[in-house]
Design an enzyme around this catalytic site. Sequence first.
Site, short mmCIF file in Angstrom:
data_model
loop_
_atom_site.label_atom_id
_atom_site.label_comp_id
_atom_site.label_asym_id
_atom_site.label_seq_id
_atom_site.Cartn_x
_atom_site.Cartn_y
_atom_site.Cartn_z
N ARG A 81 -68.23 97.52 3.64
CA ARG A 81 -68.43 97.62 5.66
C ARG A 81 -68.87 96.14 5.98
O ARG A 81 -69.16 95.26 5.75
CB ARG A 81 -69.52 98.11 6.30
N HIS A 102 -68.39 94.08 16.56
CA HIS A 102 -69.85 93.88 16.32
C HIS A 102 -70.84 92.38 16.94
O HIS A 102 -70.64 91.66 16.00
CB HIS A 102 -69.89 93.87 14.47
N GLU A 143 -73.65 100.25 16.50
CA GLU A 143 -74.61 100.11 17.75
C GLU A 143 -74.91 100.00 19.18
O GLU A 143 -74.89 98.77 18.94
CB GLU A 143 -75.77 99.43 16.80
N ASN A 171 -76.60 104.34 11.30
CA ASN A 171 -77.33 103.02 11.45
C ASN A 171 -78.83 103.54 11.47
O ASN A 171 -79.57 103.63 12.51
CB ASN A 171 -77.05 101.47 12.22
N TYR A 209 -82.70 101.87 10.78
CA TYR A 209 -84.11 101.07 9.64
C TYR A 209 -85.71 101.61 9.84
O TYR A 209 -86.07 101.14 8.48
CB TYR A 209 -84.14 99.53 10.41
N GLU A 237 -76.34 101.35 7.86
CA GLU A 237 -76.70 100.25 7.30
C GLU A 237 -78.20 100.76 6.82
O GLU A 237 -78.80 101.61 7.52
CB GLU A 237 -77.06 99.26 8.80
C1 FCB Z 1 -78.61 96.42 12.62
C2 FCB Z 1 -77.26 95.40 13.21
C3 FCB Z 1 -77.20 94.25 12.32
C4 FCB Z 1 -78.00 93.70 11.61
C5 FCB Z 1 -79.28 94.88 11.26
C6 FCB Z 1 -80.63 94.38 10.36
O1 FCB Z 1 -79.05 96.30 14.63
O2 FCB Z 1 -76.42 95.69 13.29
O3 FCB Z 1 -76.12 93.05 11.90
O4 FCB Z 1 -79.05 92.42 12.73
O5 FCB Z 1 -79.49 95.23 12.55
#
Ligand code: FCB
Length: 478
Positions: free
Chosen positions: A97, A141, A186, A313, A315, A384
């Site tokens: 990607r 992006h 995002e 995405n 985290y 992500e």
């Molecule tokens: C996300 C972004 C990516 C990177 C990660 C850590 O929010 O999409 O570009 O910065 O965080």
Amino acid sequence: MSITDDTVSLSSSQTDTQSAPIAASFPPDFLWGAATSAYQVEGAVHEDGRGPSTWDRFAATPGATYEGQTGEIAADHYHRMEEDVALMSQLNLNAYRFSIAWPRILPQGTGTVNERGLDFYDRLVDALLAHGIRPVPTLYHWDLPLALQDRGGWVNRDTAYAFADYAEIVTKRLGDRVDWWLTHNEPWCTSYLSYALGIHAPGLRDQQLAIVVGHHVLLSHGLAVPRMRAHLSPEAQVGIAIDFYPAYAADDRPETLLAVQRADTFRNRWFMDPVFRGKYPETLFNDLGVNPPPIHDGDLAIISTPIDFLGVNYYSRMVVQNRTNGASQAEQPVHADTEIYEALAHIPGSSYTEMGWEIFPDGLANILMRIHRDYAPKAIAITESGAAFNDHLDGNDSVHDPQRVDYLKAHIQAISEVIRQGAPVKGYFVWSLMDNFEWAEGYRKRFGLVYIDYPTQRRIIKDSGHWYAKFIRQQRES
Ligand code: FCB
């Protein structure tokens, strides 16, 4: 996931993943990938006719990024593309990607097409295909052509139409060989982080503008989908990558549960409801104390044009309480994206990445099942997932990053579980293929499977990269 199910005891033990084997088997066509974005890796910002972007200007603004760092050179991927594709092949990836830089294709945002910009992505796509790696481009992006920013950027409705034109130009050129596409990355960050919190380009601080921006970004997505499909095969997969932060309750007070609901609406539903249900969440604008955006007749029908897959995405999660004045109820340090809730900054017993993000793989399983149940996308890819740690190159040219190996194992394990429960997850992309320019954080946060020695631009596969390569190979052989 109902709001009350989110209540967690802060002392509850979390998935213990240390060295746990992955008892998972994935479908043979599962996409095992890694992700990057143009401004974060390419560098070469003045080359081959690329126009300036909002990030060039923002990064050059004193105080905007760590030590004034910029993406001018980044990981020099523009010049090292072939070498980087060979690295992907060494990692056994079957998907990559990346994002396309709008200012390389249309240096002024609209109008004259810069063929040399298209040529770069053409060569990248061919190199990937030659290695059996599926290209998964994202059209936006965050590097908006500066010429469009100077006309209001995403606050200006015209930018949505400009995006649809740009999307068509790119799919027309690459659509014969590329069949997985993402429009945006995002939208919450494009809107809120950039126009309300001022942390990303263009660095504005106005909640009302962020709401307008969010609407135009969504509109641009909906306008682009049919324009793209006109140049793609019927099997092509077109989607959008949305960032999720599942919200958990810090305690079971009624006001906490309401704060969780507000946080969830704001971080998880703002963009999902319009795309999948054709309407904004009822309470969103009231909660934030803003006016709705200017919605023209037909906008929501355009925005909810059916898509083929959702990019997720993920985290971390938030553990939320009601906003307090003075001492917090849970006696924990707190941080807040808005006035509408507080998120605990430290959960006792939890581990954190270098970004200060809690490691919480259960949150991925939780949000995937909830998306599957509440929105039922036809397919999902984790576009992500990853972590920054304090990586060092040792004297033997190795980078030992056992925490990242554990992180990946735990998140992949979580995905295998939701697939078992019926969620249509088709792929997993580690953020990131290689260390890169982490926006306002500059180069000090390293997310890569591959270490970049910036002074020499040498690439060194980290232990996590070796682990991922082996894991993918075993999947293929099983
Ligand atoms: C996300 C972004 C990516 C990177 C990660 C850590 O929010 O999409 O570009 O910065 O965080």
